[in-house]
Scaffold this motif. Structure first.
Motif, short mmCIF file in Angstrom:
data_model
loop_
_atom_site.label_atom_id
_atom_site.label_comp_id
_atom_site.label_asym_id
_atom_site.label_seq_id
_atom_site.Cartn_x
_atom_site.Cartn_y
_atom_site.Cartn_z
N GLY A 1 7.42 21.70 -39.96
CA GLY A 1 7.06 20.52 -40.75
C GLY A 1 5.88 19.77 -40.18
N CYS A 2 5.31 20.26 -39.09
CA CYS A 2 4.19 19.59 -38.43
C CYS A 2 2.86 20.15 -38.91
CB CYS A 2 4.30 19.73 -36.91
SG CYS A 2 5.77 18.95 -36.22
N GLY B 1 12.07 13.54 -47.64
CA GLY B 1 11.97 13.63 -46.19
C GLY B 1 12.42 12.35 -45.51
N MET C 1 15.38 11.78 -42.75
CA MET C 1 15.19 11.07 -41.48
C MET C 1 16.23 9.97 -41.30
SD MET C 1 12.72 12.44 -39.78
CE MET C 1 13.26 14.04 -40.42
N TRP D 1 14.13 15.67 -33.03
CA TRP D 1 13.34 16.18 -34.14
C TRP D 1 12.05 15.37 -34.26
CZ3 TRP D 1 17.80 13.42 -34.37
CH2 TRP D 1 17.73 12.14 -34.94
N GLN E 1 9.45 13.76 -37.21
CA GLN E 1 9.35 13.49 -38.64
C GLN E 1 8.19 14.27 -39.24
OE1 GLN E 1 9.58 9.40 -39.73
NE2 GLN E 1 9.14 9.75 -41.87
N PRO E 2 8.45 15.06 -40.27
CA PRO E 2 7.37 15.86 -40.88
C PRO E 2 6.36 14.97 -41.60
CG PRO E 2 9.37 15.99 -42.21
CD PRO E 2 9.74 15.26 -40.96
N VAL F 1 12.31 20.38 -41.53
CA VAL F 1 12.50 19.65 -40.28
C VAL F 1 12.97 20.64 -39.22
CG1 VAL F 1 13.67 17.75 -39.10
CG2 VAL F 1 13.13 17.54 -41.54
N ILE G 1 14.75 21.06 -35.75
CA ILE G 1 15.72 20.26 -35.00
C ILE G 1 16.13 20.99 -33.73
CG2 ILE G 1 17.97 19.12 -35.10
CD1 ILE G 1 17.73 19.16 -38.16
N ARG H 1 16.17 25.27 -38.31
CA ARG H 1 15.32 24.74 -39.38
C ARG H 1 16.17 24.24 -40.52
NH1 ARG H 1 12.18 28.03 -43.93
NH2 ARG H 1 14.25 27.67 -44.81
#
Length: 427
Positions: A206-207, A331, A335, A348, A350-351, A357, A359, A399
């Motif tokens: 998610g990054c 998303g 969170m 995690w 945050q995307p 996400v 984890i 994931r």
């Protein structure tokens, strides 16, 4: 044989000094696999442009007669309530064999989109090939550039769908996070020639890669003469009002192949994606398609094109902004529930794009059995992290996707995951 045009490019603007802005003539021959180099144009496919010439009588092609097709009309309704009718002539084109690169009107629309959105330094000196989803043209790029024993430079973790295709090719993986740098590579002959990246909303993390980091990576690609495969299906799912520029937008050399998809923004089932990049490389991919699928589904292409034509580029970008906002809201709900249930039990990030996400389960060495067995027993589906690593290892990561579950279901799922982690920690 496999060389890019020597057309001069404009230099990039302020802040681009991390890489060389002077273009040189790319020689792609060292990148092309022996199998791809042996591909030749289809004799039948070469006849297609000639059949459209005035006065031409075709006895050479094998096109079925359109009068035998049962379909005579096509219309569809959008979620907005608007109805779109496909003219008979365009429907006829969609029902018949069409150019391998794509229905010409759609190809032109996609080129115009790339010019407006990415503003590539070399203007319109690039080509596009439509595929049955971006995975279709991406895997053909892998075939074009990799042979058994070659080393691919890639992210870790990486998209499991690509790994599933790459492993049977027999290539090796050099993970970008490894300490062994390209500069210290022992044997230059085995050094990677290709970098594969999902730079925005990475699956599974998610990054996203920042612009500054992209400039550094492009500079490395120039220094070590790498091609970059920019697999970017989540590009239009970036959260917020701005989008991080692409590698394609800074490609002064012609070393980027960019892969886009409509799966996340129009329909997954429509199976239309496309590759953009240097003509010499896109041509190799098109030659592969000539011998495999002939061309992407004409009906799917027309379904996509008529919506895009109706919207225009501005309307398309307005639509993607709505899709991005939808996933950003989901998303945020994830969170909120993660903070509520997993604080102290997991970590995690945050995307900032996409739908995933990544984890890390605290106090857990190997997430595989926990996710495959215990989570399943509690009716929670996630993917254990080991699946996403190019080189096998045990990992505490998992994931999660927030794309389709409701906020209520996400909350229940993460509550159950918390129970599982506590049980594992107490053993």
């Amino acid at each position: 044989m496999f060389r890019a045009s020597s057309t001069a490019c404009t230099t990039l603007g302020k802040g681009s000094s991390n890489f060389t802005t002077k273009r040189f003539l790319m020689d792609y021959s060292r990148f092309i696999s022996p199998k791809s180099a042996r591909r030749q144009p289809s004799a039948i496919r070469q006849l297609a442009p000639l059949m459209a010439l005035p006065g031409m009588i075709s006895l050479g092609g094998g096109n079925p007669h359109p009068n035998t097709f049962p379909y005579v009309g096509l219309s569809f309704r959008l979620r907005s309530g608007e109805e779109i009718d496909v003219p008979e002539s365009e429907l006829a084109a969609a029902l018949q064999y069409s150019p391998t690169n794509g229905i010409p009107a759609l190809v032109k629309w996609l080129k115009d989109l790339q010019l407006q959105e990415h503003k590539p330094p070399c203007g319109d000196d690039f080509d596009v090939c439509v595929g049955n989803g971006s995975q279709d043209v991406l895997t053909k790029a892998f075939d074009m550039l990799l042979s058994e024993g070659d080393t691919l430079l890639c992210e870790s973790p990486a998209y499991v769908g690509s790994l599933a295709y790459l492993r049977p090719l027999g290539c090796r993986f050099a993970e970008t996070r490894s300490r062994r740098s390209l500069a210290n590579w022992g044997d230059a002959a085995t050094r990677p020639k290709v970098l594969y990246s999902v730079p925005i909303g990475g699956n599974p993390t998610g990054c996203s890669t920042t612009l500054a980091r992209k400039k550094q990576i492009y500079a490395l690609a120039q220094r070590f003469d790498l091609l970059i495969l920019e697999d970017d299906p989540y590009y239009y799912l970036q959260f917020g009002d701005t989008r991080t520029p692409s590698y394609f937008s800074m490609d002064v050399d012609g070393r980027v192949l960019r892969f886009d998809s409509f799966s996340k923004i129009l329909s997954a089932g429509v199976r239309v994606g496309w590759v953009t990049g240097p003509k010499a490389l896109v041509e190799r991919i098109a030659l592969h398609s000539q011998a495999s699928i002939l061309h992407a589904s004409g009906m799917s292409q027309m379904l996509v094109y008529k919506v895009l034509e109706h919207w225009g580029i501005d309307g398309f970008l307005k639509h993607t902004a709505g899709v991005s906002a939808f996933y950003e809201e989901k998303g945020n709900a994830f969170m909120k529930s993660a903070e509520k249930h997993l604080k102290g039990l997991a970590e995690w990030v945050q995307p900032n794009a996409g739908m995933f996400v990544w984890i890390k389960l605290l106090g857990v060495t190997d997430s595989a059995s926990l996710i495959k067995t215990k989570a399943m027993e509690k009716k929670v589906l996630m993917v254990p992290g080991f699946e996403f690593f190019p080189n096998p290892r045990t990992t505490p990561y998992v994931r999660a996707s927030f794309s389709t579950a409701t906020a209520e279901d996400i909350d229940v799922a993460l509550s159950r995951l918390a129970e599982i982690i506590r049980e594992e920690q107490n053993q």
